[in-house]
Scaffold this active site. Sequence first.
Site, PDB file in Angstrom:
ATOM      1  N   HIS A   1      -9.414   0.750  -1.361  1.00 33.35           N
ATOM      2  CA  HIS A   1      -9.316   1.468   0.119  1.00 33.35           C
ATOM      3  C   HIS A   1     -11.051   1.438   0.656  1.00 33.35           C
ATOM      4  CE1 HIS A   1      -5.685   2.996  -1.596  1.00 33.35           C
ATOM      5  NE2 HIS A   1      -5.642   3.720  -0.758  1.00 33.35           N
TER       6      HIS A   1
ATOM      7  N   HIS B   1       0.901  -1.301   0.061  1.00 37.90           N
ATOM      8  CA  HIS B   1       0.055  -0.022  -0.100  1.00 37.90           C
ATOM      9  C   HIS B   1       0.743   1.376   0.014  1.00 37.90           C
ATOM     10  CE1 HIS B   1      -3.865   2.172   1.830  1.00 37.90           C
ATOM     11  NE2 HIS B   1      -3.149   2.949   1.050  1.00 37.90           N
TER      12      HIS B   1
ATOM     13  N   ASP C   1       1.850   4.176   2.600  1.00 33.18           N
ATOM     14  CA  ASP C   1       0.893   4.926   2.087  1.00 33.18           C
ATOM     15  C   ASP C   1       1.230   6.061   1.052  1.00 33.18           C
ATOM     16  OD1 ASP C   1      -1.770   5.372   1.325  1.00 33.18           O
ATOM     17  OD2 ASP C   1      -2.568   6.242   3.171  1.00 33.18           O
ATOM     18  N   ASP C   2       1.671   7.188   1.653  1.00 31.34           N
ATOM     19  CA  ASP C   2       2.510   8.290   1.063  1.00 31.34           C
ATOM     20  C   ASP C   2       3.623   8.820   1.959  1.00 31.34           C
ATOM     21  OD1 ASP C   2       0.113   8.692  -0.847  1.00 31.34           O
ATOM     22  OD2 ASP C   2      -1.088   8.859   0.849  1.00 31.34           O
TER      23      ASP C   2
ATOM     24  N   GLU D   1     -10.874   3.727   6.157  1.00 33.02           N
ATOM     25  CA  GLU D   1      -9.863   4.543   6.468  1.00 33.02           C
ATOM     26  C   GLU D   1     -10.737   5.669   7.083  1.00 33.02           C
ATOM     27  OE1 GLU D   1      -7.964   6.674   3.296  1.00 33.02           O
ATOM     28  OE2 GLU D   1      -6.202   7.324   4.499  1.00 33.02           O
TER      29      GLU D   1
ATOM     30  N   HIS E   1       1.293   4.979  -2.617  1.00 34.13           N
ATOM     31  CA  HIS E   1       0.782   5.416  -3.606  1.00 34.13           C
ATOM     32  C   HIS E   1       2.078   6.240  -4.500  1.00 34.13           C
ATOM     33  CE1 HIS E   1      -3.320   5.287  -2.815  1.00 34.13           C
ATOM     34  NE2 HIS E   1      -2.886   5.104  -1.468  1.00 34.13           N
TER      35      HIS E   1
HETATM   36  N1  HPA Z   1      -6.450   7.318   1.187  1.00 34.06           N
HETATM   37  C1  HPA Z   1      -7.192   7.298  -0.139  1.00 34.06           C
HETATM   38  N2  HPA Z   1      -6.517   7.952  -1.167  1.00 34.06           N
HETATM   39  C2  HPA Z   1      -5.476   8.219  -1.095  1.00 34.06           C
HETATM   40  C3  HPA Z   1      -4.540   8.059  -0.124  1.00 34.06           C
HETATM   41  C4  HPA Z   1      -5.119   7.536   1.237  1.00 34.06           C
HETATM   42  O1  HPA Z   1      -4.811   7.468   2.149  1.00 34.06           O
HETATM   43  N3  HPA Z   1      -3.207   8.554  -0.311  1.00 34.06           N
HETATM   44  C5  HPA Z   1      -3.167   8.700  -1.538  1.00 34.06           C
HETATM   45  N4  HPA Z   1      -4.621   8.642  -2.179  1.00 34.06           N
HETATM   46 ZN    ZN Z   2      -3.776   4.726   0.232  1.00 37.53          ZN
END
Ligand code: HPA
Ligand code: ZN
Length: 334
Positions: free
Chosen positions: A193, A13, A274-275, A196, A15
Site C-alpha cells: 500500500h 485489492h 478494498d473493504d 493512498e 482485505h
Molecule cells: N489502507 C490501508 N490499510 C488497510 C486498508 C486501506 O485502505 N483497508 C484495510 N487495511
Molecule cells: Zn487496502
Amino acid sequence: MSFIAALPKAELHVHLEGTLEPDEMFRLAARNGITLPWESTDALRALYSFTGLEHFLPLYFEGCKVLCRREDYYDLTAAYLRRAASEGVRRAEMFFGPQTFLDRDIPTADQLGGILDAIADARTDSGIDGALIVTAQRHRTEAAALELLEALRPFRDSILGIGLGSAEAGNPPSKFARFFAAARDEGYRLTCHAGEEGPPSYIREALDLCGVERIDHGYTAAQDPDLVARLADDGVPLTMCPLSNLRLQVTADLSTYPIAEFMKAGVLVTVNSDDPPYFGGYVNDNYAALQQHLGLGPQELAALARNSFLGSFADRSEIDRALAAVAEHEATAS
Ligand code: HPA
Ligand code: ZN
C-alpha cells in the site's frame, strides 16, 4: 451495469477482514459470545462515514474481534469468494493481516487454515481462483513484521505474496525495507500500500527500497508526472479502489478520479473494492462508479478488466486464458 456484471475480471485489492458484512459480524459475535459495542447492524452502518484512513481503521479492527475460531475465517473467506464469483471475478488475490489476531493469541494455523480451506472449496464449487497475500501492519515495528514472516514459514507454499497495510502517514515503506528483502528471499510476490494518503515519495520508496512489484492504491502518483511516466514505462500495476478513496476522503469527487489520466499515460491501472461493506460497494460497484462518473465505455471497461489479469500474480497461461474470456465477452456483448 450488465456489461460490467458478466465482464471477467480479477480482484487484486481486497482485505478479507474488510469484507465482513454487518449481519455476518453480528452472527459471528453471537456464535462466539462476544458483545459488540453497537445495538444493531443499522447502528453500525450509521458509522460508515469516515474522515480518513485513521478514522476508519479503529472501526475495522473493532469488527475483527468477532473472528476467533477457524470456522470464522472459513466463513468470512467463503462468503467473499461466493460474492466475488457472482460478480464475474475469476481470480481474487486477497489480503489478510494476521497480527490483529496474533495479539489475541489465535493460532496462525486456525486463521490461515480456515482461509485456505475456503479457497480450496470455492475453487471446486465455483471455479474461482483465490490466492492469499499476507499483510504486515505498518504502524507496528519492522521487527514485528519480521516475526510475522517467521510465523508464516509453515504455510510458505500456500501463501502467494506479502504486502503492507494499515496507517500510512508517518510509516513510510522505507521502514520495512529489510522485511521486504527477507520476504523476497523466501520467494514471495511483493506488493505494498502506497500513495493512498502518503506522498508520491512513498510510492518511489516502495519500488526503489522495497522492490515491490505492484502498488496498492497509488492515488497520489497523480501529483508527480515523472512518477506516472515511470509507472507506465516499468509496467508497475496500480490496484486502485475508487469507492474506498471516496469514502476515506482521499478523493472529493470521482468525476476527477485520476484513473482516466493514468490509463491515458499507459499505466496498468486496475479497479478493486478494498473493504466493500465499509466503503459502499463490491468490485462491480467500483467499475459502475467509474463508468458513471468518468463516462467509461465498454472498451475502457474491458481494458480495465484485462489490466486486472495482467497485473495479477497468476501464471502466464492463466492470464492468457482470462484475456481470451474478456475478448469473448467484448465480442458477444457488442
Ligand atoms: N489502507 C490501508 N490499510 C488497510 C486498508 C486501506 O485502505 N483497508 C484495510 N487495511
Ligand atoms: Zn487496502
